[in-house]
Design an enzyme around this catalytic site. Structure first.
Site, PDB file in Angstrom:
ATOM      1  N   HIS A   1      96.936 -29.363  60.718  1.00 24.26           N
ATOM      2  CA  HIS A   1      96.329 -28.439  59.763  1.00 24.26           C
ATOM      3  C   HIS A   1      97.145 -27.150  59.668  1.00 24.26           C
ATOM      4  O   HIS A   1      96.598 -26.053  59.778  1.00 24.26           O
ATOM      5  CB  HIS A   1      94.908 -28.071  60.193  1.00 24.26           C
ATOM      6  CG  HIS A   1      93.916 -29.176  60.084  1.00 24.26           C
ATOM      7  ND1 HIS A   1      92.685 -29.133  60.708  1.00 24.26           N
ATOM      8  CD2 HIS A   1      93.965 -30.357  59.416  1.00 24.26           C
ATOM      9  CE1 HIS A   1      92.018 -30.242  60.431  1.00 24.26           C
ATOM     10  NE2 HIS A   1      92.772 -31.003  59.653  1.00 24.26           N
TER      11      HIS A   1
ATOM     12  N   HIS B   1      88.411 -28.528  58.809  1.00 22.06           N
ATOM     13  CA  HIS B   1      89.514 -29.313  58.252  1.00 22.06           C
ATOM     14  C   HIS B   1      89.873 -28.709  56.895  1.00 22.06           C
ATOM     15  O   HIS B   1      88.993 -28.305  56.132  1.00 22.06           O
ATOM     16  CB  HIS B   1      89.095 -30.771  58.121  1.00 22.06           C
ATOM     17  CG  HIS B   1      88.848 -31.419  59.450  1.00 22.06           C
ATOM     18  ND1 HIS B   1      89.587 -32.480  59.912  1.00 22.06           N
ATOM     19  CD2 HIS B   1      87.948 -31.141  60.435  1.00 22.06           C
ATOM     20  CE1 HIS B   1      89.154 -32.831  61.116  1.00 22.06           C
ATOM     21  NE2 HIS B   1      88.159 -32.031  61.452  1.00 22.06           N
TER      22      HIS B   1
END
Length: 580
Positions: free
Chosen positions: A514, A558
């Site tokens: 990420h 996320h």
């Protein structure tokens, strides 16, 4: 929507807009800008199409895509916080970008995240009340593959009507009920959350993923393919951007509307295309700062050291790289209700694959994890020593757990050849470690130097240890004890103290892939940052950035949903700027 595989096939050399990167954000922009048939759009992607790539389509096979032919195969520099280990940094290199290779989780983040961004950028148009419509415009909730009643697992009222398909798991696993029942028994930090996209992103609940009818939904399928009939949208594949070329304006500074192209197979030959309105960089957290630096935008002294003439001194380009650290915690269980045998027995795997191909049912309709949990640290945690709370607010978490019904290999620990297992991924959701993306050379085809500086702050180490302890606390809850009876497995069994767990984290941690923040957004007049709140590169004309690199701080969730949301908003900003 003509698709070209070499630059000499392009029928024209000028477009209104050139989008660099056919990934999560770039494909949104391509769709929205080309809605106006009078506007010509070229999207340039270094990779290929993914329409015939079966592992992209099958959610359960998403874990096989890191390191595949559609991954850039980046590696970090040796990580000081990980005992000098080098770890992979997976980024999609194909139409769809990282939305085509990620593990599909869709969290739009808490309301606090967006309100925090508005405060950091001194621009209330980034607050949740203003941004919400772009979330609703991006995605829509669809039924899970098994068509079951999902009452209590998701709240349909907080979802939109966009092209991206989002669903809760389509194949319920034995541990899913154990996770829910444990949450309801434990409460407190483990409270049950019926929808992580409701604004409060804390608690335990069902994972929502970019899956419709058991098939991945990504920026290619949701945004590009529906625009296939538009002749004003052109796509150029298998082509790298070697640099952006500027012209000089006495009134507005450098104008970046010319793009230099090249291919790894013929590094010496370069061609150019230009934009009459804007070049939009959507090359991602790694690619965007690399292209900016190759074009003379970045830290001037560092550029000179590589024989690149500085055009604009913006030291923040490539700085402030952040990612979410991850440690896999393994537990041996007594139940045979895990999917471990699927990975050991080719005939079992083939049967599951056949079920997916024939009916879009069964284990393969989901990614390996069906449930997740976001926690805030205890208020007296030693992680807070000497710092203020790094999270965006009380609706945002410091850590995350993901529950997997089998032995999921993250890192170098090999899967056991026998037995049944449960994996709990522990993640730091609000890391304070910051690294960088810098040029390793002035060769545009060479990978840059990537340093996410994982686990280099006390907060990150202590938060990870808390998450590892939380995993054991959660699996000690009564619902697990009847059949599964989890027992810590492998090196975790020997990590008795917090110091042991910290050492194990340094030895085994990877990231959730990420990365964020390498061209961060800042107030218009701020001396820090790379882009202004309208995502225009400061000090330039004709150049905008739209991808996760503009995040002013990494969100505690996320990140793909946030990328879609900023891309939807950027499309409106651009249309407004040009009266489209």
């Amino acid at each position: 929507m003509p698709i070209y595989t070499a630059e000499e096939q392009l029928p024209q050399r000028q477009y209104d807009f050139i989008i660099i990167g056919g990934g999560t954000a770039g494909n949104v922009l391509a769709n929205r800008l080309s809605e106006n048939s009078d506007i010509s759009v070229l999207i340039i992607e270094a990779g290929a199409d993914t329409n015939d790539n079966l592992p992209v389509q099958v959610p359960f096979l998403s874990v096989t895509l890191s390191g595949s032919e559609i991954d850039w195969k980046y590696k970090t520099v040796p990580q000081a916080g990980l005992n000098g280990r080098v770890i992979p940094c997976a980024r999609g290199r194909a139409l769809g970008g990282s939305s085509a290779i990620n593990l599909l989780t869709y969290n739009r983040g808490s309301d606090d995240i967006w309100d925090h961004w508005a405060k950091l950028t001194d621009d209330q148009s980034w607050s949740w009340s203003k941004i919400q419509r772009y979330y609703l415009k991006n995605s829509r909730l669809v039924a899970p593959a098994d068509g079951r009643d999902t009452n209590g697992e998701v709240d349909p009222l907080v979802h939109g009507d966009g092209p991206l398909e989002v669903s809760v798991p389509g194949h319920i696993l034995p541990i899913d009920d154990l996770v829910v029942q444990s949450s309801k028994q434990l409460g407190g930090r483990f409270k049950y959350n019926s929808d992580f996209n409701s604004g409060d992103c804390t608690g335990v609940g069902f994972m929502q993923s970019t899956i419709g009818n058991g098939v991945r939904s990504d920026s290619n399928t949701a945004y590009l393919q529906p625009a296939a009939s538009r002749p004003n949208l052109h796509i150029l594949l298998n082509t790298h951007i070697t640099r952006l070329i500027h012209s000089v304006s006495a009134n507005s500074g450098p104008i970046f509307t010319t793009v230099e192209l090249g291919t790894p197979n013929n590094k010496s030959e370069r061609t150019q295309v230009s934009a009459s309105k804007e070049v939009i960089l959507s090359a991602g957290v790694i690619g965007t700062p690399q292209i900016l630096q190759l074009s003379g935008i970045g830290d001037a002294s560092a550029l000179r050291s590589l024989n690149i003439t500085p055009v604009l001194d913006l030291p923040d380009v490539g700085a402030h790289l952040a990612d979410h650290p991850l440690v896999a915690n393994y537990f041996k269980v007594s139940s045979e209700g895990t999917w471990d045998n699927v990975l050991r027995d080719g005939s079992v795997l083939g049967a599951n694959m056949g079920q997916w191909q024939s009916s879009r049912q069964g284990l393969f309709v989901d990614s390996p994890g069906n449930t997740q949990s976001y926690q805030r640290l205890p208020p007296d945690s030693s992680a807070f020593d000497g710092i203020s709370d790094p999270s965006s607010g009380p609706k945002s978490a410091h850590t995350e757990l993901i529950f997997i019904n089998g032995f999921a290999q993250f890192g170098e620990t090999p899967p056991p050849t026998s037995g049944n297992y449960v994996t709990v991924l522990s993640i730091v959701a609000s890391p304070t470690s910051r690294g960088s993306v810098t040029l390793a050379s002035n060769d545009p085809f060479a990978h840059p130097s990537i340093n996410p500086a994982i686990l280099t702050t006390n907060f990150d180490v202590q938060a990870m240890v808390q998450a590892m302890n939380d995993a054991q606390t959660f699996l000690a809850a009564e619902p697990w004890q009847k059949d599964f009876k989890p027992v810590v497995f492998g090196e975790l069994a020997n990590a008795k103290t917090d110091a042991d767990k910290a050492d194990l984290a340094r030895k085994t941690a990877v990231t959730v892939n990420h990365p964020a923040g390498t061209a961060r957004m800042s107030p218009v007049n701020a001396k820090w940052g790379v882009v202004d709140p309208e995502l225009k590169v400061k000090g330039t004309k004709g150049l905008r950035v739209v991808d996760a690199s503009i995040f002013p701080v990494i969100p505690e969730c996320h990140i793909q949903a946030a990328v879609y949301i900023i891309a939807e908003r950027a499309a409106d900003l651009i249309k407004t700027a040009y009266g489209l």
